[in-house]
Scaffold this active site. Structure first.
Site, PDB file in Angstrom:
ATOM      1  N   ASN A   1      29.162  32.620  14.315  1.00 49.25           N
ATOM      2  CA  ASN A   1      30.519  33.406  13.696  1.00 49.25           C
ATOM      3  C   ASN A   1      31.382  31.900  13.584  1.00 49.25           C
ATOM      4  OD1 ASN A   1      32.124  34.623  12.247  1.00 49.25           O
ATOM      5  ND2 ASN A   1      33.240  35.974  14.170  1.00 49.25           N
TER       6      ASN A   1
ATOM      7  N   LYS B   1      33.599  32.416  11.627  1.00 53.03           N
ATOM      8  CA  LYS B   1      35.481  32.932  10.474  1.00 53.03           C
ATOM      9  C   LYS B   1      35.979  32.202   9.538  1.00 53.03           C
ATOM     10  CE  LYS B   1      35.758  34.584  15.882  1.00 53.03           C
ATOM     11  NZ  LYS B   1      36.316  35.052  16.751  1.00 53.03           N
TER      12      LYS B   1
ATOM     13  N   HIS C   1      33.508  43.698  13.619  1.00 54.48           N
ATOM     14  CA  HIS C   1      33.968  42.933  14.470  1.00 54.48           C
ATOM     15  C   HIS C   1      35.075  43.019  15.327  1.00 54.48           C
ATOM     16  CE1 HIS C   1      35.464  39.098  16.248  1.00 54.48           C
ATOM     17  NE2 HIS C   1      35.055  38.432  16.253  1.00 54.48           N
TER      18      HIS C   1
ATOM     19  N   GLU D   1      38.404  41.878  15.635  1.00 49.89           N
ATOM     20  CA  GLU D   1      39.140  41.112  14.490  1.00 49.89           C
ATOM     21  C   GLU D   1      39.376  42.513  13.582  1.00 49.89           C
ATOM     22  OE1 GLU D   1      38.146  37.020  13.645  1.00 49.89           O
ATOM     23  OE2 GLU D   1      38.492  36.866  15.747  1.00 49.89           O
TER      24      GLU D   1
ATOM     25  N   GLU E   1      31.581  42.705  22.940  1.00 50.59           N
ATOM     26  CA  GLU E   1      32.371  41.685  22.652  1.00 50.59           C
ATOM     27  C   GLU E   1      33.934  41.963  23.859  1.00 50.59           C
ATOM     28  OE1 GLU E   1      33.466  40.612  19.081  1.00 50.59           O
ATOM     29  OE2 GLU E   1      33.859  42.078  18.511  1.00 50.59           O
TER      30      GLU E   1
ATOM     31  N   GLY F   1      38.455  33.874  21.890  1.00 49.55           N
ATOM     32  CA  GLY F   1      39.000  32.645  21.726  1.00 49.55           C
ATOM     33  C   GLY F   1      39.619  32.491  22.474  1.00 49.55           C
TER      34      GLY F   1
ATOM     35  N   SER G   1      33.351  34.518  24.385  1.00 48.70           N
ATOM     36  CA  SER G   1      34.369  33.133  24.712  1.00 48.70           C
ATOM     37  C   SER G   1      32.574  32.398  25.678  1.00 48.70           C
ATOM     38  CB  SER G   1      34.983  32.798  26.015  1.00 48.70           C
ATOM     39  OG  SER G   1      36.570  33.071  24.879  1.00 48.70           O
TER      40      SER G   1
ATOM     41  N   GLY H   1      32.299  31.912  18.730  1.00 41.91           N
ATOM     42  CA  GLY H   1      32.811  31.748  17.527  1.00 41.91           C
ATOM     43  C   GLY H   1      33.242  30.425  17.695  1.00 41.91           C
ATOM     44  N   GLY H   2      34.063  29.424  18.856  1.00 42.17           N
ATOM     45  CA  GLY H   2      34.541  28.874  18.227  1.00 42.17           C
ATOM     46  C   GLY H   2      33.517  27.228  18.983  1.00 42.17           C
TER      47      GLY H   2
END
Length: 248
Positions: A9, A11, A94, A96, A166, A172, A211, A232-233
């Protein structure tokens, strides 16, 4: 046996240059990957990604969709638009989207339904906040989120849904649920599905989305009820993402 799925993802992180570098970097290492790998790109870059991954093992996904087929919904993206780029997957619900844009369980459930109705596989996100976990409410929160979708589309539809658990407190932040915490949550999710349909429960993939990184991916994916990750990251670095993909 459920296949390991790894979904990146991105983002709101992309440019023409970084997309090209990232995709070419991922493709260069895919020969050693057995996992089903999905990249969920921001909508302006889906055409670029589509062109780059043609005839490859990579699959394209979107990060959100609107429940309406078309019309006066400025800035929104429909299921048909997503499919027009050859995408097969879409992230729905998600954390967010829930926290920053006020998406309720009912809105998320309606998006799951629209995705399914249009032949897209939803990456259906669920999970609790730190406050909810500390209050001992993880099971209640996750149950409520799943039940909203079951009420909308039925348990049978989960044959075509990927769940992504999640824990919001681990997204994050660099903080990861321990393998045991993650496995316990995934086992609870599968037990809830089992109460509705045991065969569906055994085939529904449940990804971990908090994460996950190259250092912990193998241990997490090695857990009985963890079938991969929503990344993610680490999905923004080809080498890191490939290491996670190979962990399965």
């Amino acid at each position: 046996m459920r296949q390991v799925i790894v979904a990146g993802n991105w983002k709101m992180n992309a440019s023409k240059e970084t997309v090209n570098t990232l995709i070419m970097g991922i493709l260069s290492g895919m020969a050693d990957v057995d996992s089903n790998v999905i990249v969920c790109a921001p909508s302006p870059y889906m055409s670029q990604v589509e062109a780059l991954i043609t005839h490859s093992q990579l699959h394209l996904g979107a990060q959100d969709l609107n429940v309406n087929a078309s019309g006066a919904f400025t800035g929104e993206v429909s299921a048909d638009m997503i499919k027009d780029f050859g995408a097969q997957y879409v992230i729905v619900g998600h954390s967010e989207r829930r926290s920053l844009y006020g998406e309720t369980d009912e809105i998320v459930a309606s998006k799951v339904q629209v995705a399914l109705d249009n032949g897209l596989t939803p990456l259906f996100c669920i999970g609790e906040t730190l406050e909810q976990r500390e209050a001992g409410s993880m099971e209640a929160v996750v149950s409520r989120q799943i039940q909203a979708v079951i009420d909308r589309v039925g348990i049978g539809a989960f044959k075509n849904i990927i769940i992504a658990y999640e824990p919001v407190w681990a997204i994050g932040t660099g903080v990861t649920a321990s393998p045991q915490q993650a496995q316990d949550a995934h086992a609870f999710i599968r037990s809830m599905l089992t109460q509705n349909d045991a065969s569906v429960a055994q085939t529904t993939p449940i990804l971990y989305g908090g994460s996950m990184n190259p250092g912990n991916a193998a241990e997490l994916i090695g857990c009985e009820d963890i079938d991969g990750g929503l990344i993610g990251g680490a999905s923004l670095k080809a080498e890191d993402f490939l290491q996670i993909c190979k962990a399965g």
